[in-house]
Design a protein around this motif. Sequence first.
Motif, PDB file in Angstrom:
ATOM      1  N   THR A 453       0.840  -1.190   0.000  1.00  0.00           N
ATOM      2  CA  THR A 453       0.000   0.000   0.000  1.00  0.00           C
ATOM      3  C   THR A 453       0.876   1.242   0.000  1.00  0.00           C
ATOM      4  O   THR A 453       2.075   1.184   0.273  1.00  0.00           O
ATOM      5  CB  THR A 453      -0.915   0.034   1.230  1.00  0.00           C
ATOM      6  N   GLU A 454       0.261   2.381  -0.276  1.00  0.00           N
ATOM      7  CA  GLU A 454       0.977   3.650  -0.200  1.00  0.00           C
ATOM      8  C   GLU A 454       1.154   4.065   1.251  1.00  0.00           C
ATOM      9  O   GLU A 454       2.211   4.543   1.640  1.00  0.00           O
ATOM     10  CB  GLU A 454       0.203   4.728  -0.969  1.00  0.00           C
ATOM     11  N   ASN A 455       0.116   3.888   2.071  1.00  0.00           N
ATOM     12  CA  ASN A 455       0.233   4.165   3.499  1.00  0.00           C
ATOM     13  C   ASN A 455       1.199   3.179   4.147  1.00  0.00           C
ATOM     14  O   ASN A 455       1.369   2.044   3.677  1.00  0.00           O
ATOM     15  CB  ASN A 455      -1.131   4.055   4.173  1.00  0.00           C
ATOM     16  N   THR A 456       1.797   3.600   5.249  1.00  0.00           N
ATOM     17  CA  THR A 456       2.690   2.709   5.981  1.00  0.00           C
ATOM     18  C   THR A 456       1.942   1.493   6.491  1.00  0.00           C
ATOM     19  O   THR A 456       2.459   0.371   6.457  1.00  0.00           O
ATOM     20  CB  THR A 456       3.332   3.459   7.158  1.00  0.00           C
ATOM     21  N   SER A 457       0.713   1.692   6.969  1.00  0.00           N
ATOM     22  CA  SER A 457      -0.149   0.595   7.408  1.00  0.00           C
ATOM     23  C   SER A 457      -1.358   0.519   6.490  1.00  0.00           C
ATOM     24  O   SER A 457      -1.810   1.541   5.966  1.00  0.00           O
ATOM     25  CB  SER A 457      -0.608   0.804   8.855  1.00  0.00           C
ATOM     26  N   PRO A 458      -1.920  -0.679   6.274  1.00  0.00           N
ATOM     27  CA  PRO A 458      -3.092  -0.796   5.405  1.00  0.00           C
ATOM     28  C   PRO A 458      -4.341  -0.233   6.074  1.00  0.00           C
ATOM     29  O   PRO A 458      -4.970  -0.883   6.912  1.00  0.00           O
ATOM     30  CB  PRO A 458      -3.201  -2.306   5.167  1.00  0.00           C
ATOM     31  N   ILE A 459      -4.691   0.974   5.726  1.00  0.00           N
ATOM     32  CA  ILE A 459      -5.877   1.636   6.252  1.00  0.00           C
ATOM     33  C   ILE A 459      -6.242   2.781   5.314  1.00  0.00           C
ATOM     34  O   ILE A 459      -5.359   3.440   4.743  1.00  0.00           O
ATOM     35  CB  ILE A 459      -5.638   2.158   7.694  1.00  0.00           C
ATOM     36  N   ASN A 460      -7.553   2.979   5.083  1.00  0.00           N
ATOM     37  CA  ASN A 460      -8.029   4.175   4.406  1.00  0.00           C
ATOM     38  C   ASN A 460      -7.365   4.360   3.036  1.00  0.00           C
ATOM     39  O   ASN A 460      -6.761   5.384   2.762  1.00  0.00           O
ATOM     40  CB  ASN A 460      -7.766   5.404   5.306  1.00  0.00           C
ATOM     41  N   GLU A 461      -7.519   3.356   2.147  1.00  0.00           N
ATOM     42  CA  GLU A 461      -6.851   3.481   0.853  1.00  0.00           C
ATOM     43  C   GLU A 461      -7.480   2.569  -0.191  1.00  0.00           C
ATOM     44  O   GLU A 461      -7.832   1.423   0.088  1.00  0.00           O
ATOM     45  CB  GLU A 461      -5.364   3.147   0.998  1.00  0.00           C
ATOM     46  N   THR A 462      -7.636   3.085  -1.392  1.00  0.00           N
ATOM     47  CA  THR A 462      -7.922   2.274  -2.571  1.00  0.00           C
ATOM     48  C   THR A 462      -6.897   2.648  -3.632  1.00  0.00           C
ATOM     49  O   THR A 462      -6.458   3.802  -3.710  1.00  0.00           O
ATOM     50  CB  THR A 462      -9.336   2.526  -3.114  1.00  0.00           C
ATOM     51  N   GLY A 463      -6.510   1.679  -4.456  1.00  0.00           N
ATOM     52  CA  GLY A 463      -5.493   1.996  -5.443  1.00  0.00           C
ATOM     53  C   GLY A 463      -5.313   0.894  -6.466  1.00  0.00           C
ATOM     54  O   GLY A 463      -5.709  -0.253  -6.254  1.00  0.00           O
ATOM     55  N   LEU A 464      -4.690   1.263  -7.586  1.00  0.00           N
ATOM     56  CA  LEU A 464      -4.368   0.320  -8.653  1.00  0.00           C
ATOM     57  C   LEU A 464      -2.932   0.559  -9.096  1.00  0.00           C
ATOM     58  O   LEU A 464      -2.561   1.675  -9.474  1.00  0.00           O
ATOM     59  CB  LEU A 464      -5.316   0.495  -9.834  1.00  0.00           C
ATOM     60  N   TYR A 465      -2.151  -0.509  -9.042  1.00  0.00           N
ATOM     61  CA  TYR A 465      -0.730  -0.465  -9.412  1.00  0.00           C
ATOM     62  C   TYR A 465      -0.514  -1.354 -10.624  1.00  0.00           C
ATOM     63  O   TYR A 465      -1.032  -2.473 -10.693  1.00  0.00           O
ATOM     64  CB  TYR A 465       0.116  -0.948  -8.236  1.00  0.00           C
ATOM     65  N   THR A 466       0.248  -0.869 -11.593  1.00  0.00           N
ATOM     66  CA  THR A 466       0.642  -1.680 -12.748  1.00  0.00           C
ATOM     67  C   THR A 466       2.141  -1.503 -12.968  1.00  0.00           C
ATOM     68  O   THR A 466       2.669  -0.389 -12.893  1.00  0.00           O
ATOM     69  CB  THR A 466      -0.112  -1.264 -14.023  1.00  0.00           C
ATOM     70  N   GLY A 467       2.821  -2.603 -13.233  1.00  0.00           N
ATOM     71  CA  GLY A 467       4.255  -2.574 -13.478  1.00  0.00           C
ATOM     72  C   GLY A 467       4.597  -3.348 -14.740  1.00  0.00           C
ATOM     73  O   GLY A 467       3.917  -4.306 -15.108  1.00  0.00           O
ATOM     74  N   LEU A 468       5.658  -2.932 -15.405  1.00  0.00           N
ATOM     75  CA  LEU A 468       6.080  -3.577 -16.649  1.00  0.00           C
ATOM     76  C   LEU A 468       7.595  -3.589 -16.728  1.00  0.00           C
ATOM     77  O   LEU A 468       8.250  -2.570 -16.516  1.00  0.00           O
ATOM     78  CB  LEU A 468       5.499  -2.833 -17.856  1.00  0.00           C
ATOM     79  N   THR A 469       8.147  -4.757 -17.033  1.00  0.00           N
ATOM     80  CA  THR A 469       9.574  -4.912 -17.290  1.00  0.00           C
ATOM     81  C   THR A 469       9.762  -5.437 -18.703  1.00  0.00           C
ATOM     82  O   THR A 469       9.165  -6.455 -19.073  1.00  0.00           O
ATOM     83  CB  THR A 469      10.218  -5.887 -16.296  1.00  0.00           C
ATOM     84  N   VAL A 470      10.577  -4.730 -19.478  1.00  0.00           N
ATOM     85  CA  VAL A 470      10.836  -5.109 -20.865  1.00  0.00           C
ATOM     86  C   VAL A 470      12.342  -5.218 -21.068  1.00  0.00           C
ATOM     87  O   VAL A 470      13.104  -4.347 -20.623  1.00  0.00           O
ATOM     88  CB  VAL A 470      10.245  -4.079 -21.847  1.00  0.00           C
ATOM     89  N   ARG A 471      12.759  -6.296 -21.747  1.00  0.00           N
ATOM     90  CA  ARG A 471      14.171  -6.497 -22.084  1.00  0.00           C
ATOM     91  C   ARG A 471      14.283  -6.602 -23.602  1.00  0.00           C
ATOM     92  O   ARG A 471      14.400  -7.707 -24.164  1.00  0.00           O
ATOM     93  CB  ARG A 471      14.696  -7.764 -21.412  1.00  0.00           C
ATOM     94  N   PRO A 472      14.253  -5.448 -24.286  1.00  0.00           N
ATOM     95  CA  PRO A 472      14.247  -5.488 -25.756  1.00  0.00           C
ATOM     96  C   PRO A 472      15.525  -6.074 -26.348  1.00  0.00           C
ATOM     97  O   PRO A 472      15.494  -6.714 -27.392  1.00  0.00           O
ATOM     98  CB  PRO A 472      14.077  -4.017 -26.143  1.00  0.00           C
ATOM     99  N   TRP A 473      16.653  -5.830 -25.683  1.00  0.00           N
ATOM    100  CA  TRP A 473      17.921  -6.421 -26.073  1.00  0.00           C
ATOM    101  C   TRP A 473      18.607  -6.933 -24.819  1.00  0.00           C
ATOM    102  O   TRP A 473      18.277  -6.538 -23.706  1.00  0.00           O
ATOM    103  CB  TRP A 473      18.815  -5.403 -26.781  1.00  0.00           C
TER     104      TRP A 473
END
Length: 690
Positions: A453-473
């Motif tokens: 979570t963004e908060n230090t403790s899980p409380i009072n939060e909604t969110g969406l995270y997306t990550g991408l790793t690309v190794r073109p070469w």
Amino acid sequence: MKLFYYSRLIIGLYALVCPMYFGNVLAQEIPNQVIEQQLESISEANDTETEDDSYQQQLQQLRRHPLNLNMCSESDLQVFTWLSDLQIKSLLLYRQLLGLLVSVYELQAVPGWDIESIARTKPFVTVANSTKTIDDLKNRVTTGNHYLLIRLSQVFEKSIGFLQKNDSGETRYKGSPQRLYLRYKYQYKNNLQFGILGDKDAGEQIFKGSQKTGFDFYSMHFFARDLGIIKRIAIGDFTVNIAQGLLTYQSLAFRKSLDVVNIKRQAEIFRPYNSAGEYNFHRGVAITIGQKLLQFSAFASYKKVDANAMNDSTVDETFVSSILTSGYHRSNSEIADRKNIQQIAFGGRLQYRKGRWQVGVNSLHYQLSKPVQKQEEPYNNHAFGGNKLSGFSADYAYTYRNFHVFGEVASDQKLSMAQVHGLVASIHSKADVSVLYRNIAKDYNSINANAFTENTSPINETGLYTGLTVRPWGMLRVDMYADVYRFPWLKYRVSRPSNGSDYLVQLTWKPNKQLEVYTRFKSEKKALNYPSSGLPFYEPEDVPRQNWRTHISYKISSAVTLRSRVEVMWYDKSGRTMEQGFLMFGDFFYKPMMQPYSMNLRLQFFETDGYNSRLYAYENDVLYSYSIPPSSGKGFRWYCNLNYDFNSRLSVWLRVARTVLKDANTIGSGYDLINANHKTDYRAQLLFSF
């Protein structure tokens, strides 16, 4: 059967050929820049450093006694935080279908394992064809290794805590300015370990005053694995890590960082604890029993914790306004808060695992000897209050081909809900993606929780995270993430519901084993209260912050490595609280092969407009230790680390560091304020192995 034998023949030839092409890559030292950036992210988010060095201890033990890839389990591989769950399951499936590995280089043939993952894992693993044997108790107790570590550190300049006197004529800090750390540990492979440690912080007394028993903090532990039906047993101090951390997760865990795909919490439920941190652990008994498919875990804990206790004269009742986690007991007020309340905790987990599926149900209960009553502020309306807190959750994980989904749904005793769901997928041989959704109610409460979570403790939060790793070469890697979130209720210094966002893009170029360059840009935006013009209240405003960093590492020879970094920070750019920061350093590492000594140096310059534009940089330290001090103001900092191994049984480390501020007369704050523009500290460490 013919297909099986042909497959083994091809793999055997592959393992012989691989070292010719990849040996120069795999022979290099473990790349540690990812872990360094992860630790920098934790320090920047929490504005503090963790004292839990259990992770470093685990890796050091695996350097001495590498993990056998042919006999290891899924939980054994989870110690390597850089490996995704997909990679772990892919290796186990590969071993199940094709039999034992013939070489570490055969990892090149395992789907999902790239060169970087193998290079980072190779120093800690081996391949052996011996069958797994059950070690008897006598062998475990008598053939392991003993370690005795002694560490002494001190700041040369005295702060006002050691100089200023109170009305009784005593200095504010009761003890000496030295910090003393002592740890004994016995360890046999990964199956048995026990030990004791003592820690005295600077300013704390030892063998006198409030500490007549010696050290301010003691910790003892006994931990064993694989005793037949007993999979784990812990007595003394241990950490509890359940699912995705919505109920509790006490071991070191990373949130958003360069490792954008590894978003899943995947530690063992119980781990031994023998670090200097005085809060984030349990003290009691824990056990896991079961077989391959079904396992049951339970624990019970009792310990005293620091708290700010206050008396309500209207009802003649004592309550706790806050639970303290620093572990400092230097002044009269800190000593008065020491071990003010008793904490009882117990819980359990039932886990079923079969094939691609894994499901679990969990429960946890805390009881405090005094009720918690937070300060009456609007942002505390939904904070935990009272002396009892219970939580329940269910978690799942499922792997199908190159896709892995996982999650946890939790509820506290008031039926306030929290949930985390994630996906990790290898969508191409050169691309991996991760997605994580979380929704934690504004009145959900937990203790020792640590979810993604963004908060230090899980409380009072909604969110969406997306990550991408690309190794073109082969020589280029691109990592990026985007995280958008919302806080449905008020927060400290934010007097209305607010939104935030966080974006990162990093390019890493590694044309050969000598040179590595990465450059990254990070942008985030959060709301923060500011005085409203002409009005007697605060109005939240969105405050942006951007970082741009370029880091270069160049291995001149087998003995000499140079590193340098340049970083720029823009805080509230074009706003009314605008600040800028700049940091630049150069590192020199000298470690000749087959020689008992090594050293590294750093010279760093920094200039920031204020504390809001402070910058963090990971610093190498003595074994099992590191530093990530914030740099603000204008000045420079240098440090030097020396290491000498007298023999296989005795090693010595020495560190000296100094910060000098320009156009300043003091450094530090509070009782740690030094009436000078410089601060110098040293650290000496001895490690006996026998």
